[in-house]
Structure formats: C-alpha cells, structure tokens
Write a protein that holds these residues in place. Structure first.
Motif, PDB file in Angstrom:
ATOM      1  N   LEU A  91       0.838  -1.204   0.000  1.00  0.00           N
ATOM      2  CA  LEU A  91       0.000   0.000   0.000  1.00  0.00           C
ATOM      3  C   LEU A  91       0.874   1.256   0.000  1.00  0.00           C
ATOM      4  O   LEU A  91       0.587   2.233  -0.711  1.00  0.00           O
ATOM      5  N   ALA A  92       1.955   1.228   0.782  1.00  0.00           N
ATOM      6  CA  ALA A  92       2.872   2.374   0.822  1.00  0.00           C
ATOM      7  C   ALA A  92       3.582   2.536  -0.519  1.00  0.00           C
ATOM      8  O   ALA A  92       3.790   3.665  -0.992  1.00  0.00           O
ATOM      9  N   PHE A  94       2.413   1.692  -3.434  1.00  0.00           N
ATOM     10  CA  PHE A  94       1.435   2.255  -4.369  1.00  0.00           C
ATOM     11  C   PHE A  94       1.351   3.770  -4.202  1.00  0.00           C
ATOM     12  O   PHE A  94       1.364   4.521  -5.196  1.00  0.00           O
ATOM     13  N   ASP A  95       1.270   4.215  -2.961  1.00  0.00           N
ATOM     14  CA  ASP A  95       1.225   5.662  -2.714  1.00  0.00           C
ATOM     15  C   ASP A  95       2.463   6.356  -3.277  1.00  0.00           C
ATOM     16  O   ASP A  95       2.370   7.449  -3.863  1.00  0.00           O
ATOM     17  N   ALA A  96       3.624   5.726  -3.110  1.00  0.00           N
ATOM     18  CA  ALA A  96       4.862   6.314  -3.620  1.00  0.00           C
ATOM     19  C   ALA A  96       4.843   6.386  -5.143  1.00  0.00           C
ATOM     20  O   ALA A  96       5.275   7.384  -5.743  1.00  0.00           O
ATOM     21  N   SER A  97       4.346   5.331  -5.779  1.00  0.00           N
ATOM     22  CA  SER A  97       4.253   5.339  -7.241  1.00  0.00           C
ATOM     23  C   SER A  97       3.288   6.413  -7.727  1.00  0.00           C
ATOM     24  O   SER A  97       3.563   7.109  -8.706  1.00  0.00           O
ATOM     25  N   MET A  98       2.169   6.565  -7.038  1.00  0.00           N
ATOM     26  CA  MET A  98       1.201   7.573  -7.455  1.00  0.00           C
ATOM     27  C   MET A  98       1.757   8.984  -7.285  1.00  0.00           C
ATOM     28  O   MET A  98       1.467   9.875  -8.088  1.00  0.00           O
ATOM     29  N   GLU A  99       2.571   9.180  -6.250  1.00  0.00           N
ATOM     30  CA  GLU A  99       3.202  10.492  -6.071  1.00  0.00           C
ATOM     31  C   GLU A  99       4.177  10.766  -7.213  1.00  0.00           C
ATOM     32  O   GLU A  99       4.244  11.887  -7.738  1.00  0.00           O
ATOM     33  N   ASP A 104      -4.294  10.880 -10.713  1.00  0.00           N
ATOM     34  CA  ASP A 104      -5.357  10.717  -9.724  1.00  0.00           C
ATOM     35  C   ASP A 104      -5.699   9.255  -9.478  1.00  0.00           C
ATOM     36  O   ASP A 104      -6.217   8.903  -8.420  1.00  0.00           O
ATOM     37  N   TYR A 105      -5.476   8.431 -10.465  1.00  0.00           N
ATOM     38  CA  TYR A 105      -5.729   7.002 -10.331  1.00  0.00           C
ATOM     39  C   TYR A 105      -4.790   6.259 -11.267  1.00  0.00           C
ATOM     40  O   TYR A 105      -4.192   6.853 -12.177  1.00  0.00           O
ATOM     41  N   LEU A 131      -6.813  -1.942  -2.972  1.00  0.00           N
ATOM     42  CA  LEU A 131      -6.724  -0.767  -3.848  1.00  0.00           C
ATOM     43  C   LEU A 131      -7.789  -0.819  -4.949  1.00  0.00           C
ATOM     44  O   LEU A 131      -8.385   0.206  -5.297  1.00  0.00           O
ATOM     45  N   ARG A 136      -8.989   2.926  -6.532  1.00  0.00           N
ATOM     46  CA  ARG A 136      -7.767   3.674  -6.817  1.00  0.00           C
ATOM     47  C   ARG A 136      -7.026   3.112  -8.023  1.00  0.00           C
ATOM     48  O   ARG A 136      -6.138   3.765  -8.582  1.00  0.00           O
TER      49      ARG A 136
END
Length: 277
Positions: A91-92, A94-99, A104-105, A131, A136
């Motif tokens: 999950l972390a 994924f957040d890093a990749s999205m940043e 937005d998705y 996710l 997301r």
C-alpha cells in the motif's frame, strides 16, 4: 497510422493490444519518448517502480491531457517491486508510485515478480485487491507468475488477475501457461517480446520480413497480436516507436504463423521467475 485494437480484460476494462513499455528508458528521456508515443497513437504505457521513470510517464500523460487527450483514453500500468512486498508495504509502495506519477488514479497495478522464497505474494495481492475495491486502480494483476504461483494465489484471493505479464516471444512460447490463462480468463501480456533484440537475427523471421516488405521486429509483433497476446515493446527512438505500432495494416498467413510457432525452444532472455527473490 493504424491504432491498436482494444482488448477487454476479465473485469470489463479495455486495454490496447499493443502498448509502449519503458523498461530501461532513462528517466531524463522518458517524458519526451512517452509524449512521442502518445502523439503517434499509443494509448497504453507500461512502467514500474523499479524502472525509475514513473515521473516521466506521468509528466507525459498530464501534458497530453492538458493538450486535449482524455485521461480515460490512456491506460497506465505500474508494478510493486520485490522489496516492497507485504500488505502494508505494498500500500505504501502504491502511494509512492502515485506520487511519482502525479496521477489521480492508476489503470493497472501488478506484482512485479512472485519471489516465492519471500512467501509474500499473497498478502501483496490482497493489498492490490484493497486498492481495487477502493477504486484507486481500475485493474490488478501479476507479472512473471508461473502456474504454481497462480494456483496458490487463486486459492487464497478473491479477484482473478486481469493480466499476467510474462516473458514471451517466438523462442519462448509459454504454451502451458497460456493454456492456463485461457482457462482462467487471464490476459497474457508479453514483456521482452523481441527477446531483448536477439531474435531479430533469426533467419526464419528475416525471411518472413523480406517476404512481407517489413522489418523483422514488425513480423514478431504481428505474430504476437495475431496470437492474441497483449504486447508492450520498448523503443528508444521516435522511428522505432512508429515502426512498432505499424503492424495493423498487414497480416501473417496461417503458414507464416506456423513457421513462427515452430521456433519455440524454451529459451529465455530474462530471469527464471522461480529464481528471482
């Protein structure tokens, strides 16, 4: 330029049969090359945390959207790396990749390798399911999973992977795996579709290229498309980007396809999934 046909995944989401892969595309070149691909007509872009170029992919996509391209017409895939496997760490990641991507998705998120000795691909996939349920990511799947890994995953998880992205080319036809994919409704996406360039020297393929007035790479990519594979060739020049997409205005005969099929020798250009951890 002929656009790639669409392929419907098992959850009803559509993806282009032929996309653009950015493995080993330098971070400083990625945004411009992805922009070139989008301008050429590509609508599927494949990256990963490991590649170090997610930011360039996101910059190109956002630039194209600002110029009028609809975000929903672009399909972006990324992957969680081996060292980030596990529920919370995925999950972390994924957040890093999205940043990095600045989107937005995400359209699809994959487990990069099963890493069987780590024993974490099931909780990793459960994070992908979370996710997916949260909206997301539009589709989830795996990469480099062998039949034994898929069976273990399906015994423990709820969402059938939309895609298994594996090494696949005429020298490595993966017939047993493809039969299982067909049985389960999993799309097969080919990485290293040209065996990292080595297959371009094959005499049978060169002869077919001469017969059709095409490049050898175009013959191989056409074989992939006609075989029902999704395929994501990498290219580092505008000319090769255009050439790789120019495979939808000719076809291979049944005899041609049989000649390419006969090249299978179980030969990998990359790593064995059971040995990557």
């Amino acid at each position: 330029m002929h656009r790639s046909p669409k392929y419907m995944l098992n959850n009803g989401v559509s993806i282009d049969a032929l996309g653009y892969g950015v493995y080993k595309v330098p971070a400083e070149d990625c945004a411009n090359l992805v922009s070139t691909a989008l301008d050429t007509g590509y609508r599927t872009i494949d990256t990963a945390a490991l590649y170090g170029n997610e930011a360039g992919v996101g910059q190109a996509v956002n630039r194209a959207v600002a110029g009028g391209l609809l975000r929903e017409d672009v399909f972006v895939t990324s992957k969680v790396w081996n060292t980030e496997q596990g529920y919370d760490s995925t999950l972390a990641a994924f957040d890093a990749s999205m940043e990095e991507l600045g989107l937005d998705y995400l359209d699809m998120f994959l487990i990069h390798w099963p890493c069987p000795e780590r024993g974490l691909f099931i909780p990793t996939y459960k994070a992908l399911e979370t996710l997916y349920q949260q909206g997301r990511v539009r589709a989830i799947g795996v990469s480099n999973f062998e039949p034994t890994h898929l069976h273990q995953l399906l015994d423990a998880c709820d969402v059938i992977p939309a895609v298994n992205q594996v090494e696949l080319h005429p020298w490595l036809a993966q017939r047993e795996l493809l039969a299982l994919h067909a049985e389960l409704g999993i799309a097969t996406q080919a990485w290293s579709p040209l065996a990292r360039g080595a297959i371009l020297a094959d005499s049978t393929l060169s002869a077919l290229a001469a017969d059709h007035g095409r490049s050898t790479a175009q013959i191989v990519l056409r074989w992939h498309v006609q075989s029902g594979h999704l395929v994501i060739p990498k290219a580092s020049s505008a000319q090769r980007i255009r050439e790789n997409l120019s495979v939808f205005d000719f076809s291979l005969s049944d005899a041609d396809m049989a000649r390419v099929d006969a090249l299978d020798q179980g030969r990998r250009s990359g790593s064995n999934p059971n040995q990557v951890n």
